[in-house]
Design a protein around this motif. Structure first.
Motif, PDB file in Angstrom:
ATOM      1  N   VAL A 111      14.563 -22.785  36.791  1.00 16.72           N
ATOM      2  CA  VAL A 111      14.193 -22.326  38.130  1.00 16.72           C
ATOM      3  C   VAL A 111      15.138 -22.909  39.183  1.00 16.72           C
ATOM      4  CG1 VAL A 111      12.394 -22.423  39.902  1.00 16.72           C
ATOM      5  CG2 VAL A 111      11.774 -21.974  37.520  1.00 16.72           C
ATOM      6  N   ALA A 112      15.522 -24.159  39.018  1.00 20.25           N
ATOM      7  CA  ALA A 112      16.418 -24.790  40.000  1.00 20.25           C
ATOM      8  C   ALA A 112      17.760 -24.055  40.065  1.00 20.25           C
ATOM      9  CB  ALA A 112      16.645 -26.253  39.630  1.00 20.25           C
ATOM     10  N   ASP A 113      18.258 -23.604  38.906  1.00 22.06           N
ATOM     11  CA  ASP A 113      19.522 -22.851  38.899  1.00 22.06           C
ATOM     12  C   ASP A 113      19.358 -21.506  39.610  1.00 22.06           C
ATOM     13  OD1 ASP A 113      20.540 -24.943  37.496  1.00 22.06           O
ATOM     14  OD2 ASP A 113      20.614 -23.899  35.555  1.00 22.06           O
ATOM     15  N   ALA A 114      18.223 -20.837  39.383  1.00 25.22           N
ATOM     16  CA  ALA A 114      17.981 -19.554  40.045  1.00 25.22           C
ATOM     17  C   ALA A 114      17.865 -19.726  41.551  1.00 25.22           C
ATOM     18  CB  ALA A 114      16.711 -18.915  39.483  1.00 25.22           C
ATOM     19  N   VAL A 115      17.191 -20.784  41.982  1.00 22.60           N
ATOM     20  CA  VAL A 115      17.061 -21.046  43.422  1.00 22.60           C
ATOM     21  C   VAL A 115      18.428 -21.285  44.041  1.00 22.60           C
ATOM     22  CG1 VAL A 115      16.203 -22.709  45.112  1.00 22.60           C
ATOM     23  CG2 VAL A 115      14.694 -21.902  43.291  1.00 22.60           C
ATOM     24  N   ALA A 116      19.252 -22.118  43.401  1.00 20.78           N
ATOM     25  CA  ALA A 116      20.584 -22.418  43.934  1.00 20.78           C
ATOM     26  C   ALA A 116      21.441 -21.159  44.005  1.00 20.78           C
ATOM     27  CB  ALA A 116      21.247 -23.488  43.072  1.00 20.78           C
ATOM     28  N   ALA A 117      21.372 -20.324  42.965  1.00 19.07           N
ATOM     29  CA  ALA A 117      22.183 -19.104  42.945  1.00 19.07           C
ATOM     30  C   ALA A 117      21.757 -18.148  44.051  1.00 19.07           C
ATOM     31  CB  ALA A 117      22.060 -18.431  41.581  1.00 19.07           C
ATOM     32  N   LEU A 118      20.460 -17.994  44.257  1.00 16.80           N
ATOM     33  CA  LEU A 118      19.976 -17.088  45.303  1.00 16.80           C
ATOM     34  C   LEU A 118      20.300 -17.619  46.694  1.00 16.80           C
ATOM     35  CD1 LEU A 118      16.547 -15.920  43.843  1.00 16.80           C
ATOM     36  CD2 LEU A 118      18.518 -14.482  44.390  1.00 16.80           C
ATOM     37  N   ARG A 119      20.221 -18.923  46.889  1.00 10.12           N
ATOM     38  CA  ARG A 119      20.581 -19.484  48.194  1.00 10.12           C
ATOM     39  C   ARG A 119      22.048 -19.206  48.510  1.00 10.12           C
ATOM     40  NH1 ARG A 119      17.454 -25.366  47.813  1.00 10.12           N
ATOM     41  NH2 ARG A 119      15.366 -24.565  48.384  1.00 10.12           N
ATOM     42  N   THR A 120      22.897 -19.352  47.523  1.00  8.76           N
ATOM     43  CA  THR A 120      24.320 -19.076  47.732  1.00  8.76           C
ATOM     44  C   THR A 120      24.550 -17.594  48.004  1.00  8.76           C
ATOM     45  OG1 THR A 120      24.893 -20.917  46.267  1.00  8.76           O
ATOM     46  CG2 THR A 120      26.602 -19.271  46.709  1.00  8.76           C
ATOM     47  N   ARG A 121      23.825 -16.757  47.291  1.00  8.01           N
ATOM     48  CA  ARG A 121      24.030 -15.313  47.396  1.00  8.01           C
ATOM     49  C   ARG A 121      23.506 -14.760  48.734  1.00  8.01           C
ATOM     50  NH1 ARG A 121      24.628 -11.626  43.092  1.00  8.01           N
ATOM     51  NH2 ARG A 121      24.214  -9.441  43.667  1.00  8.01           N
ATOM     52  N   LEU A 122      22.357 -15.262  49.188  1.00  6.54           N
ATOM     53  CA  LEU A 122      21.703 -14.679  50.365  1.00  6.54           C
ATOM     54  C   LEU A 122      22.090 -15.345  51.674  1.00  6.54           C
ATOM     55  CD1 LEU A 122      18.087 -14.158  48.926  1.00  6.54           C
ATOM     56  CD2 LEU A 122      20.011 -12.559  48.955  1.00  6.54           C
ATOM     57  N   GLY A 123      22.500 -16.607  51.645  1.00  8.39           N
ATOM     58  CA  GLY A 123      22.914 -17.273  52.869  1.00  8.39           C
ATOM     59  C   GLY A 123      21.766 -17.907  53.643  1.00  8.39           C
ATOM     60  N   ALA A 124      22.088 -18.391  54.840  1.00  2.00           N
ATOM     61  CA  ALA A 124      21.132 -19.186  55.630  1.00  2.00           C
ATOM     62  C   ALA A 124      20.057 -18.354  56.309  1.00  2.00           C
ATOM     63  CB  ALA A 124      21.897 -19.995  56.685  1.00  2.00           C
ATOM     64  N   ASP A 125      20.190 -17.029  56.304  1.00  2.00           N
ATOM     65  CA  ASP A 125      19.179 -16.203  56.965  1.00  2.00           C
ATOM     66  C   ASP A 125      17.890 -16.084  56.165  1.00  2.00           C
ATOM     67  OD1 ASP A 125      20.845 -15.737  59.088  1.00  2.00           O
ATOM     68  OD2 ASP A 125      21.649 -13.854  58.283  1.00  2.00           O
ATOM     69  N   TYR A 126      17.914 -16.571  54.931  1.00  2.00           N
ATOM     70  CA  TYR A 126      16.740 -16.424  54.075  1.00  2.00           C
ATOM     71  C   TYR A 126      16.356 -17.777  53.486  1.00  2.00           C
ATOM     72  CZ  TYR A 126      17.971 -11.532  54.537  1.00  2.00           C
ATOM     73  OH  TYR A 126      18.277 -10.312  55.058  1.00  2.00           O
ATOM     74  N   ALA A 127      15.049 -17.968  53.361  1.00  2.00           N
ATOM     75  CA  ALA A 127      14.516 -19.199  52.776  1.00  2.00           C
ATOM     76  C   ALA A 127      14.176 -18.944  51.321  1.00  2.00           C
ATOM     77  CB  ALA A 127      13.272 -19.652  53.541  1.00  2.00           C
ATOM     78  N   VAL A 128      14.872 -19.630  50.426  1.00  2.00           N
ATOM     79  CA  VAL A 128      14.648 -19.475  48.981  1.00  2.00           C
ATOM     80  C   VAL A 128      14.069 -20.787  48.456  1.00  2.00           C
ATOM     81  CG1 VAL A 128      15.696 -18.961  46.755  1.00  2.00           C
ATOM     82  CG2 VAL A 128      16.604 -17.891  48.844  1.00  2.00           C
ATOM     83  N   ALA A 129      12.950 -20.698  47.752  1.00  2.00           N
ATOM     84  CA  ALA A 129      12.309 -21.906  47.221  1.00  2.00           C
ATOM     85  C   ALA A 129      11.632 -21.568  45.910  1.00  2.00           C
ATOM     86  CB  ALA A 129      11.290 -22.450  48.218  1.00  2.00           C
ATOM     87  N   SER A 130      11.370 -22.589  45.116  1.00  2.00           N
ATOM     88  CA  SER A 130      10.622 -22.368  43.884  1.00  2.00           C
ATOM     89  C   SER A 130       9.186 -21.993  44.236  1.00  2.00           C
ATOM     90  CB  SER A 130      10.635 -23.623  43.017  1.00  2.00           C
ATOM     91  OG  SER A 130       9.841 -24.635  43.595  1.00  2.00           O
TER      92      SER A 130
END
Length: 846
Positions: free
Chosen positions: A223-242
């Motif tokens: 899950v931590a890898d998926a969160v990191a990948a989505l944060r990089t992909r979507l940028g600061a405009d979106y909040a990604v969390a487990s």
């Protein structure tokens, strides 16, 4: 010595019964409060954790902070295209879009208004959904819905029924199923309605957007890898969390509402323990005084002063242990009672079985034993000073004996002087943080030195009793002749009454201050606001639009609230319409003008302006929930009392609010009626126009002002009931001390009977003495409590805005009457025992 200790406890069990009961009641409150708040938080954590068990990652619009003041902040809708972008990310298996907002349920024309939120959401099937079907099926077609079991039970809803949903409009849906939330029947204090996704988008006005994306990762992807990948992909405009982090944040936000309850229970637990400790100290002091000859014989037989001290403390430990075990066993029963009281006071607590933990049980027992042992230290030291030679002398009445030596009297005066000086400094403008230690020192000083004024007070208070006959005269003189005994008997009740007086004055002043500030500032003829009292908003914008179309309404001015972070502290910010507000409110401006808000910027309260040296033209930095850190220019300084009427120190325009906040709900709409329209006609026309908004309460100015103090009254009701327990403990203290004093005064009773006093007169004497003790406690306790309450109001709470001290005369009169009843009841058993004392036995006593 341990065997001797146990023998002494058994031998004097009758004298210690009430002490054990007092410890048990005090520990029951501590254990019950700990069990209630601890179990409630555990229930919230478990519910949200279970609900998020099938969600690996959540995606929402970014916000500067997740929640504030126990409420999760609103976020911007997510664009529809984001679903495909998230689904294409590495490690993502499935994506479910969700839309969630507020929608009121109406059953048979009657609105179901919960104490908390009215949740309307799209249905999320397992494993994405927090809600589990208990009956029926999921909503799959437009116009279908499922309702949570708790709401269905309370509102009488069954599968197949038709109900209405009220958002910006009215929609009729058919209930096709019932759901539970995790292991519970619903969300605490909330209603839940779940509909198909398209219906949720339409009803909540999100268009094709969503409020949240729930993600399941592929097998083997951390899950931590998926969160990191989505944060990089979507940028600061979106909040990604487990999913678990999101659940913990939601549980923490819900748990913030337990904070005030936890504080109230902690304060009252401390008060109960304090009164219980005074009772223990009095009991052991008297019992040791009665056993001085016995202790002297021990010393003559070779016992050291240290052994005597340890023996007395061991007795206290045994009493504390027995009382603590009983109190802990009563804790869960007490917790259920506290939950009922807390809900009556407006606290939303989760359903579920209340339990406790071994750590909580151990804490309660240790607290009970520790407080009991500490309370007995004075008696233990007194016992250690008993000389062996006293074995051949008559026993000494320790409690009623001579006063302290000069050095000891000076030491006792130190806390009183320090406390009074501290309170005077606070009144003169010293930091408010000094108030608590100064108040504690003052209370300690009064307890230690009250015996100095007791003779004069008891003679003055006992004058009516003395005129009523011989028993009253004897009671008056007995109380004045033994000031230390009289004071120790009264002090537990005095402390309880001091707490009652303090809370009554502070709460009444706050209530009257809030209501008074609103009446003086808000000039609107009518105020429309949510019946549920949500400060941050509960009215659809359609309410104000509808009101503007009513012929009887001349002005409808909206007021909104949002969260801001100011120097690490979360507070509320108000938004108003600068063009219409002057027609419905009178804001006294120290600098600038309300109209200046039209160009942007912020108004600040005068108290905040003085504290931070802010003036028109200065720039302040605030962290807003949606927009992050923003710089706003100060365009005006408003009188603190007027700012208090709007419940905030920060005021912006509605346009500024719209640029920086995602919330789209009004807190209230201030209405000025058209000329020539009567109040009744205006109210009727407004209510008719808002028939589709049943939670919109239409109030006149007086009723709206009174509603501002309703929350204070609810909390005061909770505190009042719990303080009643303090008074019950004080009643035990008065009864116990008077009963023990009968044993001390056996010879005195015998002499009175020998000179012709009847048993009835002896009984009346002790009842009169109990009433006199209650009167003394009332004067000391209420005097101290009212004085500290008045100082708190004027010197501390009134620093933000002028706040007058309001004395609740009716409540205080009721307290005085209740104290009198306590005195009468407390004197019944000791008076009966004294009246039954055998004359010959009494005369033969040492």
């Amino acid at each position: 010595m341990w065997h001797l200790t146990l023998r002494n406890v058994r031998a004097h069990a009758g004298r210690l019964r009430l002490t054990v009961l007092a410890v048990a009641l005090a520990v029951a409150v501590v254990a019950g409060g700990t069990a209630l708040t601890g179990a409630s938080q555990r229930l919230l954590d478990a519910q949200f954790r279970t609900a998020a068990a099938g969600v690996d990652v959540t995606v929402r619009a970014a916000a500067a902070f997740d929640s504030a003041m126990g409420v999760e902040v609103d976020r911007e809708p997510l664009p529809a295209a984001l679903v495909d972008e998230v689904a294409a990310a590495p490690g993502v298996a499935r994506v479910l879009p969700v839309v969630e907002g507020s929608g009121l349920l109406e059953v048979d024309g009657r609105a179901v208004v919960p104490t908390g939120a009215s949740v309307l959401s799209s249905f999320a099937p397992a494993p994405f959904g927090a809600f589990v079907l208990r009956e029926g099926r999921a909503p799959t077609r437009s116009g279908e819905a499922v309702v949570d079991v708790a709401t269905a039970r309370a509102a009488g809803v069954a599968v197949g029924d038709r109900v209405d949903l009220l958002t910006d409009g009215r929609s009729t849906v058919r209930v096709v199923g019932l759901v539970g939330f995790a292991d519970g029947d619903g969300l605490p204090g909330a209603t839940v309605v779940l509909v198909p996704l398209a219906d949720a988008q339409r009803l909540l006005g999100t268009g094709e957007g969503f409020t949240e994306l729930r993600v399941r990762t592929t097998t083997g992807t951390p899950v931590a890898d998926a969160v990191a990948a989505l944060r990089t992909r979507l940028g600061a405009d979106y909040a990604v969390a487990s999913g678990q982090d999101t659940a913990e944040a939601s549980a923490a936000a819900a748990g913030e509402q337990l904070g005030s309850l936890r504080l109230v229970l902690a304060a009252l637990s401390g008060a109960v323990l304090l009164v219980g400790a005074v009772l223990v100290a009095n009991t052991f002091t008297i019992v040791i005084g009665q056993r001085r000859r016995e202790i002297a014989l021990l010393r003559a037989a070779g016992a050291t002063s240290g052994q005597v001290t340890r023996a007395v403390l061991a007795e206290a430990v045994v009493v504390g242990a027995v009382g603590s075990v009983l109190g802990t066993a009563l804790g869960l029963v007490t917790a259920e009672g506290l939950r009922v009281l807390a809900r009556a006071a407006g606290s939303d607590l989760p359903e579920g079985r209340l339990g406790t933990t071994p750590a909580a049980v151990l804490l309660a027992v240790l607290v009970g034993v520790g407080v009991t042992a500490l309370a007995a230290v004075g008696a233990a030291r007194s016992a250690a000073r008993v000389a062996p030679v006293e074995a051949i002398r008559a026993s000494v009445d320790v409690v009623g004996g001579p006063g302290p030596r000069r050095g000891r009297a000076t030491a006792r005066a130190v806390p009183l002087v320090a406390g009074v000086v501290g309170l005077a400094a606070v009144a003169a403008g010293a930091p408010a943080a000094l108030l608590a230690p100064a108040a504690i020192a003052t209370v300690v000083g009064v307890v230690l030195n009250a015996a100095v004024v007791t003779p004069a007070l008891t003679r003055a208070l006992g004058a009516p009793l003395a005129r009523a006959g011989v028993p009253g005269q004897l009671a008056r003189e007995a109380a004045a002749r033994a000031p230390r005994r009289t004071t120790s008997t009264a002090i537990a009740l005095a402390l309880g009454l001091a707490l009652v007086g303090f809370t009554s004055v502070v709460a009444t002043s706050l209530r009257d201050g809030l209501s008074g500030a609103y009446r003086e500032t808000i000039t609107a003829d009518l105020v429309v606001e949510s019946a549920r009292g949500e400060m941050l908003g509960g009215l659809s914008p359609a309410v104000a639009d509808r009101l503007r179309s009513v012929p009887q309404v001349e002005v409808a001015s909206r007021v909104r609230y949002g969260h801001v972070l100011d120097g690490g502290t979360t507070t509320a910010l108000a938004a108003v319409d600068p063009a219409t507000l002057p027609a419905v409110a009178e804001l006294d401006m120290v600098e600038g003008s309300v109209e200046a808000l039209a160009g942007g910027g912020v108004l600040v309260a005068e108290s905040l302006s003085t504290e931070r040296d802010l003036h028109v033209g200065d720039v302040v930095r605030l962290t807003l929930s949606h927009a992050g850190v923003q710089e706003l220019e100060v365009v005006g300084v408003v009188d603190s009392l007027d700012a208090q009427a709007l419940s905030t120190a920060w005021i912006v325009s509605l346009d500024t609010y719209a640029r920086h906040f995602a919330e789209d709900l009004d807190a209230s709409v201030l209405v000025r009626t058209a000329g020539g329209v009567s109040a009744d006609e205006a109210r009727a026309s407004v209510r008719a126009a808002l028939a589709d908004h049943p939670t919109a309460a239409v109030r006149d100015q007086a009723a709206a002002a009174q509603a501002r103090g309703a929350a204070v009254d609810e909390v005061l009701g909770l505190v009042g009931v719990l303080l009643g327990l303090v008074v019950v403990l004080a009643l035990l203290g008065v009864t116990s001390t008077l009963a023990l004093s009968v044993a001390e005064r056996v010879r005195e009773i015998g002499l009175l009977r020998a000179v012709g006093t009847t048993s009835g007169q002896v009984g009346r004497m002790f009842r009169a003495e109990a009433l006199l003790v209650a009167a003394l406690a009332t004067v000391l306790g209420l005097g101290l409590g009212v004085a500290l309450g008045a100082l708190t109001v004027s010197a501390v709470l009134g620093r933000e805005a002028p706040l007058a001290v309001s004395l609740p005369v009716g409540r205080l009169a009721a307290v005085v009457l209740a104290a009198g009843v306590v005195g009468v009841v407390a004197g019944l058993a000791p008076a009966r025992r004294a009246a039954r004392t055998d004359v010959l036995t009494a005369l033969a006593a040492d």
